[in-house]
Scaffold this motif. Structure first.
Motif, PDB file in Angstrom:
ATOM      1  N   MET A   1       0.834  -1.206   0.000  1.00 29.80           N
ATOM      2  CA  MET A   1       0.000   0.000   0.000  1.00 29.80           C
ATOM      3  C   MET A   1       0.869   1.257   0.000  1.00 29.80           C
ATOM      4  SD  MET A   1      -3.344   0.448   2.421  1.00 29.80           S
ATOM      5  CE  MET A   1      -2.546   1.470   3.617  1.00 29.80           C
ATOM      6  N   ASN A   2       0.515   2.206  -0.828  1.00 33.85           N
ATOM      7  CA  ASN A   2       1.290   3.448  -0.959  1.00 33.85           C
ATOM      8  C   ASN A   2       2.748   3.208  -1.337  1.00 33.85           C
ATOM      9  OD1 ASN A   2      -0.900   5.188  -0.317  1.00 33.85           O
ATOM     10  ND2 ASN A   2      -0.635   4.701   1.863  1.00 33.85           N
ATOM     11  N   ASP A   3       2.978   2.119  -2.062  1.00 33.97           N
ATOM     12  CA  ASP A   3       4.359   1.833  -2.480  1.00 33.97           C
ATOM     13  C   ASP A   3       4.906   2.905  -3.413  1.00 33.97           C
ATOM     14  OD1 ASP A   3       4.607  -0.368  -0.924  1.00 33.97           O
ATOM     15  OD2 ASP A   3       4.213  -1.823  -2.524  1.00 33.97           O
ATOM     16  N   ASP A   4       3.995   3.556  -4.168  1.00 29.04           N
ATOM     17  CA  ASP A   4       4.443   4.654  -5.033  1.00 29.04           C
ATOM     18  C   ASP A   4       5.041   5.789  -4.204  1.00 29.04           C
ATOM     19  OD1 ASP A   4       1.867   5.051  -3.955  1.00 29.04           O
ATOM     20  OD2 ASP A   4       1.233   6.318  -5.618  1.00 29.04           O
ATOM     21  N   LEU A   5       4.447   6.052  -3.039  1.00 29.86           N
ATOM     22  CA  LEU A   5       4.972   7.109  -2.165  1.00 29.86           C
ATOM     23  C   LEU A   5       6.233   6.639  -1.450  1.00 29.86           C
ATOM     24  CD1 LEU A   5       1.693   8.568  -0.613  1.00 29.86           C
ATOM     25  CD2 LEU A   5       2.872   9.222  -2.709  1.00 29.86           C
ATOM     26  N   ARG A   6       6.244   5.390  -1.047  1.00 31.08           N
ATOM     27  CA  ARG A   6       7.437   4.829  -0.389  1.00 31.08           C
ATOM     28  C   ARG A   6       8.674   5.001  -1.287  1.00 31.08           C
ATOM     29  NH1 ARG A   6       7.880   0.922   3.663  1.00 31.08           N
ATOM     30  NH2 ARG A   6       5.611   0.751   3.574  1.00 31.08           N
ATOM     31  N   ALA A   7       8.454   4.794  -2.596  1.00 29.81           N
ATOM     32  CA  ALA A   7       9.575   4.892  -3.539  1.00 29.81           C
ATOM     33  C   ALA A   7      10.098   6.322  -3.657  1.00 29.81           C
ATOM     34  CB  ALA A   7       9.125   4.385  -4.910  1.00 29.81           C
ATOM     35  N   LEU A   8       9.302   7.298  -3.216  1.00 28.56           N
ATOM     36  CA  LEU A   8       9.728   8.707  -3.301  1.00 28.56           C
ATOM     37  C   LEU A   8      10.430   9.191  -2.034  1.00 28.56           C
ATOM     38  CD1 LEU A   8       6.554  10.155  -5.071  1.00 28.56           C
ATOM     39  CD2 LEU A   8       8.836   9.822  -6.073  1.00 28.56           C
ATOM     40  N   ILE A   9      10.457   8.360  -0.993  1.00 27.79           N
ATOM     41  CA  ILE A   9      11.159   8.723   0.251  1.00 27.79           C
ATOM     42  C   ILE A   9      12.602   8.221   0.143  1.00 27.79           C
ATOM     43  CG2 ILE A   9      11.210   8.478   2.776  1.00 27.79           C
ATOM     44  CD1 ILE A   9       8.556   9.634   1.992  1.00 27.79           C
ATOM     45  N   ARG A  10      13.544   9.136   0.379  1.00 27.70           N
ATOM     46  CA  ARG A  10      14.960   8.755   0.317  1.00 27.70           C
ATOM     47  C   ARG A  10      15.442   8.429   1.732  1.00 27.70           C
ATOM     48  NH1 ARG A  10      18.892  13.149  -2.274  1.00 27.70           N
ATOM     49  NH2 ARG A  10      17.944  14.441  -0.665  1.00 27.70           N
ATOM     50  N   THR A  11      16.169   7.333   1.865  1.00 27.17           N
ATOM     51  CA  THR A  11      16.727   6.971   3.167  1.00 27.17           C
ATOM     52  C   THR A  11      18.201   7.353   3.210  1.00 27.17           C
ATOM     53  OG1 THR A  11      15.154   5.182   3.480  1.00 27.17           O
ATOM     54  CG2 THR A  11      17.191   5.061   4.756  1.00 27.17           C
ATOM     55  N   ILE A  12      18.569   8.133   4.211  1.00 22.62           N
ATOM     56  CA  ILE A  12      19.969   8.545   4.370  1.00 22.62           C
ATOM     57  C   ILE A  12      20.507   7.895   5.649  1.00 22.62           C
ATOM     58  CG2 ILE A  12      21.524  10.507   4.653  1.00 22.62           C
ATOM     59  CD1 ILE A  12      19.721  12.094   2.860  1.00 22.62           C
ATOM     60  N   PRO A  13      21.405   6.914   5.493  1.00 25.51           N
ATOM     61  CA  PRO A  13      21.903   6.209   6.673  1.00 25.51           C
ATOM     62  C   PRO A  13      22.811   7.098   7.521  1.00 25.51           C
ATOM     63  CG  PRO A  13      22.768   5.205   4.645  1.00 25.51           C
ATOM     64  CD  PRO A  13      21.973   6.406   4.236  1.00 25.51           C
ATOM     65  N   ASP A  14      22.757   6.860   8.826  1.00 24.70           N
ATOM     66  CA  ASP A  14      23.667   7.523   9.777  1.00 24.70           C
ATOM     67  C   ASP A  14      23.540   9.043   9.776  1.00 24.70           C
ATOM     68  OD1 ASP A  14      24.695   5.028  10.561  1.00 24.70           O
ATOM     69  OD2 ASP A  14      26.003   5.005   8.802  1.00 24.70           O
ATOM     70  N   TYR A  15      22.320   9.547   9.584  1.00 26.27           N
ATOM     71  CA  TYR A  15      22.054  10.981   9.702  1.00 26.27           C
ATOM     72  C   TYR A  15      20.882  11.165  10.667  1.00 26.27           C
ATOM     73  CZ  TYR A  15      20.959  15.817   8.710  1.00 26.27           C
ATOM     74  OH  TYR A  15      20.735  17.161   8.852  1.00 26.27           O
ATOM     75  N   PRO A  16      20.964  12.084  11.610  1.00 21.30           N
ATOM     76  CA  PRO A  16      22.066  13.006  11.899  1.00 21.30           C
ATOM     77  C   PRO A  16      23.173  12.393  12.755  1.00 21.30           C
ATOM     78  CG  PRO A  16      20.222  13.475  13.351  1.00 21.30           C
ATOM     79  CD  PRO A  16      19.789  12.352  12.457  1.00 21.30           C
ATOM     80  N   LYS A  17      23.022  11.106  13.103  1.00 23.23           N
ATOM     81  CA  LYS A  17      24.099  10.467  13.874  1.00 23.23           C
ATOM     82  C   LYS A  17      24.128   8.986  13.536  1.00 23.23           C
ATOM     83  CE  LYS A  17      21.082   9.810  17.792  1.00 23.23           C
ATOM     84  NZ  LYS A  17      20.726  10.047  19.153  1.00 23.23           N
ATOM     85  N   PRO A  18      25.230   8.312  13.842  1.00 23.71           N
ATOM     86  CA  PRO A  18      25.370   6.901  13.477  1.00 23.71           C
ATOM     87  C   PRO A  18      24.200   6.057  13.984  1.00 23.71           C
ATOM     88  CG  PRO A  18      27.451   7.760  14.311  1.00 23.71           C
ATOM     89  CD  PRO A  18      26.442   8.851  14.497  1.00 23.71           C
ATOM     90  N   GLY A  19      23.735   5.163  13.136  1.00 23.88           N
ATOM     91  CA  GLY A  19      22.669   4.247  13.526  1.00 23.88           C
ATOM     92  C   GLY A  19      21.277   4.710  13.147  1.00 23.88           C
ATOM     93  N   VAL A  20      21.095   5.989  12.829  1.00 23.29           N
ATOM     94  CA  VAL A  20      19.767   6.495  12.450  1.00 23.29           C
ATOM     95  C   VAL A  20      19.593   6.382  10.939  1.00 23.29           C
ATOM     96  CG1 VAL A  20      18.235   8.505  12.390  1.00 23.29           C
ATOM     97  CG2 VAL A  20      19.684   8.102  14.397  1.00 23.29           C
TER      98      VAL A  20
END
Ligand code: AMP
Length: 176
Positions: A1-20
């Protein structure tokens, strides 16, 4: 569900700190049809318009303002400390390390008004719970809260629901 929107969210690892794993909605905003679909679906999920939407600084303003336009209701800004020019009422809340504070204009909310709280993302729920308590202290009834993203493993949505607030989110990112 809402996979079209999921594809528009960018994941940035370790921001603003390690592990996030930072869920970056700026890539969703860049996509006109995606942003419009996001607001349409948030509107459908919340149902009848509230008296007012309360939006949490800063990314909550983007979705809260668009949703207020869509639902035809007003908007109250829950801001970081010392940003609002008029007389304010505020609440401190705990962060992982230290404290934060949000404020609103003291005369923004009429007692008995039915409020919808909006932010981009709910994680532990500390921010949204503080927002709800601030509104309630002014006599508002926080009936519901709407988010683009829920991180269910951090328990914020469950905390809000336990406090009697109906929670909707378009996307869940599990495992964090
Ligand atoms: P919380 O108070 O823990 O529910 O955190 C929610 C607030 O922090 C929201 O205003 C979010 O914008 C921001 N936030 C927390 N975790 C993340 C994350 N993983 N990615 C993007 N924003 C986040």
């Amino acid at each position: 569900m809402n996979d079209d929107l999921r594809a528009l969210i960018r994941t940035i690892p370790d921001y603003p700190k390690p592990g996030v794993q930072f869920r970056d909605i700026t890539t969703l905003l860049l996509d006109g049809p995606g942003f419009a679909a996001c607001i349409d679906r948030m509107a459908a999920a919340v149902g009848p318009a509230p008296d007012l939407i309360a939006a949490i600084e800063a990314r909550g303003f983007i979705f809260g303002a668009a949703l207020a336009q869509r639902l035809g209701c007003g908007l109250v800004l829950l801001r970081k400390q010392n940003k609002l020019p008029g007389r304010v009422t505020g609440i401190n809340y705990a962060l992982e390390y230290g404290q934060d504070r949000i404020e609103m204009h003291s005369d923004a909310v009429t007692p008995g008004a039915r409020l919808l709280l909006v932010d981009d993302l709910i994680a532990t729920g500390g921010t949204a719970m503080a927002g709800a308590q601030l509104l309630q202290s002014a006599g508002a009834i926080v009936t519901s809260a709407a988010f683009v993203i829920d991180l269910p493993d951090l328990g914020g949505a469950a905390r809000l629901r336990a406090a009697g607030v109906a929670v909707s989110a378009l996307l869940a990112f599990e495992g964090e």
